[in-house]
Design a protein around this motif. Structure first.
Motif, PDB file in Angstrom:
ATOM      1  N   LEU A 185       0.829  -1.206   0.000  1.00  0.00           N
ATOM      2  CA  LEU A 185       0.000   0.000   0.000  1.00  0.00           C
ATOM      3  C   LEU A 185       0.862   1.255   0.000  1.00  0.00           C
ATOM      4  O   LEU A 185       1.913   1.312   0.664  1.00  0.00           O
ATOM      5  CB  LEU A 185      -0.909   0.009   1.230  1.00  0.00           C
ATOM      6  N   ALA A 186       0.405   2.267  -0.700  1.00  0.00           N
ATOM      7  CA  ALA A 186       1.174   3.511  -0.790  1.00  0.00           C
ATOM      8  C   ALA A 186       1.310   4.184   0.578  1.00  0.00           C
ATOM      9  O   ALA A 186       2.330   4.824   0.876  1.00  0.00           O
ATOM     10  CB  ALA A 186       0.498   4.460  -1.780  1.00  0.00           C
ATOM     11  N   ASP A 187       0.313   4.035   1.429  1.00  0.00           N
ATOM     12  CA  ASP A 187       0.314   4.686   2.755  1.00  0.00           C
ATOM     13  C   ASP A 187       0.716   3.719   3.861  1.00  0.00           C
ATOM     14  O   ASP A 187       0.391   3.926   5.034  1.00  0.00           O
ATOM     15  CB  ASP A 187      -1.084   5.256   3.043  1.00  0.00           C
ATOM     16  N   LYS A 188       1.422   2.678   3.485  1.00  0.00           N
ATOM     17  CA  LYS A 188       1.746   1.595   4.413  1.00  0.00           C
ATOM     18  C   LYS A 188       2.406   2.089   5.701  1.00  0.00           C
ATOM     19  O   LYS A 188       1.950   1.771   6.810  1.00  0.00           O
ATOM     20  CB  LYS A 188       2.645   0.590   3.699  1.00  0.00           C
ATOM     21  N   GLU A 189       3.479   2.849   5.595  1.00  0.00           N
ATOM     22  CA  GLU A 189       4.232   3.249   6.785  1.00  0.00           C
ATOM     23  C   GLU A 189       3.420   4.152   7.699  1.00  0.00           C
ATOM     24  O   GLU A 189       3.469   4.025   8.928  1.00  0.00           O
ATOM     25  CB  GLU A 189       5.545   3.927   6.373  1.00  0.00           C
ATOM     26  N   GLY A 190       2.662   5.085   7.093  1.00  0.00           N
ATOM     27  CA  GLY A 190       1.849   5.983   7.913  1.00  0.00           C
ATOM     28  C   GLY A 190       0.771   5.234   8.669  1.00  0.00           C
ATOM     29  O   GLY A 190       0.515   5.515   9.852  1.00  0.00           O
ATOM     30  N   ILE A 191       0.139   4.272   8.015  1.00  0.00           N
ATOM     31  CA  ILE A 191      -0.904   3.482   8.685  1.00  0.00           C
ATOM     32  C   ILE A 191      -0.304   2.633   9.790  1.00  0.00           C
ATOM     33  O   ILE A 191      -0.884   2.525  10.890  1.00  0.00           O
ATOM     34  CB  ILE A 191      -1.654   2.620   7.648  1.00  0.00           C
TER      35      ILE A 191
END
Length: 471
Positions: free
Chosen positions: A288-294
């Motif tokens: 996912l593009a937002d993997k680290e933030g999530i």
């Protein structure tokens, strides 16, 4: 010639030295007999003290060193000819024997320095080294023929051949086993009642039934406990998710209990209002593009409702994707069926069980089966290889499987098993054996010495073998 031969001897791989001995009824003393070889040739050297040799004027002694493994397999090395006076001059006048490297007249030589070389063949590793003795009179009449054994060769490379020490497992008094599964029961929105025909419920409920039936219908087993833990997904309020997870868990327990009429005491239940660990595993494995933030939000300290809202607010597109593709799988019920298996005292019955349901056997029962076969045979090996598949984390199973692998010279598999074989004296011994089989003798010795000190008697023989190989 002699310098080249001596140089070859220095380069040889194997050297055997033999102390002085006498031949020809004590008339000749053989000194410093040395046999050596490299990969291509075999060399023989010796000194022959002939000061006591008595040869009549018309006679000739022919000494022929030879390598023999049988009457049909032999190699004669260059002969030594020692002639009486008349015989000596006869050869000088009538033939070319005088051109041979070891042609002598008695009384004119005290010691003969003999060297010879022949192409190496594998059979020579265990050949007999003999001295052929022929006494010839006038007109080459054979007066005597005899062979004296000089030495028996043992030049085959020393091979490390250990004994493998298998460990008998402890008896499993009560053979407790379990089988686990996970079901995804569909409930109408905000409800906690199971509808068996609703959406995917027929197949999901059947999974649970099949798990229980396999154990329940086996005459060798008895169910002792069933545990169920229900999970809800993180969307919605934590309070409502708590109600749903708890209620849906109780509903599944009731469904199973009514289906089988089990004693209620065998059931235990638990619930997890929101499966954040499952969500974390899914995101961690995704691209996912937002993997680290999530992942940062999941690991944060916000209370569950705010955490879910933060993910939805900051990453609305990704949240929508998770809601559709991940959250349904977070609403699941995990179950474990515990049972006991009877013991198998009849080894023939145990063998049949090993072929059809090996997980029902204890390690002790596997060990009993193995002992009905000859050590190292395919049937013997199969037992321990099956045992370690059934008990992949058991130290004894891994140690015995390592011994099987080493005996088959599958050293890669042996090292994998030994990584999980614990720190027992037998495991220490096995690690030393493995290093030695790999040719790492310096690394093997500390393990074997420690095993010896711990009481593994076989370690002493291994240490002696290594000493012999490396000397």
């Amino acid at each position: 010639m002699k310098a080249k031969l001596f140089f070859s001897l220095l380069l040889s791989l194997y050297i055997i030295g033999v102390n002085a001995q006498r031949i020809l009824n004590g008339q000749i003393e053989i000194k410093d007999l040395n046999i050596a070889r490299n990969e291509g040739n075999l060399f023989l050297s010796m000194r022959m003290d002939v000061t006591a040799l008595d040869v009549k004027s018309d006679e000739e002694i022919i000494l022929t060193p030879a390598l023999k493994s049988s009457e049909e397999t032999f190699v004669n090395l260059p002969a030594v000819r020692i002639n009486g006076r008349n015989r000596y001059y006869h050869h000088l006048r009538n033939d070319k024997l005088a051109d041979e490297p070891y042609f002598y007249r008695t009384g004119k030589v005290d010691e003969i320095h003999y060297q010879a070389m022949t192409p190496y063949a594998e059979w020579m590793d265990n050949a007999s080294v003999v001295m052929g003795e022929d006494l010839c009179g006038c007109c080459s009449e054979l007066l005597m023929n005899n062979d004296d054994l000089l030495t028996q060769l043992d030049m085959a490379p020393k091979v490390f051949e250990p004994l493998f020490v298998y460990v008998q497992p402890e008896v499993e008094t009560v053979k407790t086993r379990n089988v686990k599964g996970s079901a995804f029961i569909d409930f109408p929105v905000n409800q906690t009642v199971i509808y068996p025909e609703y959406r995917n419920n027929p197949s999901e409920l059947k999974k649970i039934q099949q798990t229980i039936d396999v154990v329940k219908n086996d005459p060798d087993t008895k169910i002792t406990a069933i545990s169920i833990k229900g999970y809800a997904s993180p969307e919605g309020s934590y309070a409502n998710n708590t109600r749903l997870a708890k209620g849906r868990t109780e509903a599944l327990k009731k469904y199973v209990q009514e289906l089988y009429h089990f004693d209620p005491s065998i059931f235990t239940t638990a619930y997890e209002p929101e499966d954040w660990e499952g969500l974390e595993r899914y995101v961690e494995a995704s691209d996912l593009a937002d993997k680290e933030g999530i992942l940062d939000l999941i690991a944060g300290d916000e209370e569950p409702d705010r955490k879910d809202a933060s993910i939805k607010r900051r990453y609305p597109d990704t949240y929508a994707f998770l809601l559709k593709n991940c959250y349904p799988a977070l609403r699941h019920s995990d179950y474990t069926v515990e049972y006991i298996v009877r013991s198998y005292t009849d080894v023939e019955e145990a063998k049949r069980i090993m072929k059809t349901a090996p997980g029902k056997l204890s390690l002790q029962e596997f060990y009993t089966i193995a002992n009905t076969y000859e050590s190292g045979t395919p049937a013997y090996n199969e037992v321990f290889e099956t045992a370690v598949r059934m008990y992949p984390d058991d130290e004894t199973a891994n140690l015995n499987a390592a011994n099987v692998a080493m005996n088959k010279r599958d050293l890669t598999a042996a090292r994998k098993y030994l990584d999980k074989a614990g720190t027992s004296k037998e495991a220490e011994y096995a690690r030393g054996v493995l290093e030695a089989l790999e040719g790492n003798y310096a690394e093997a010795q500390p393990h074997l010495q420690k095993a010896k000190e711990m009481g593994v008697t076989e370690a002493n023989d291994c240490l002696k073998q290594i000493e012999e190989i490396t000397k």
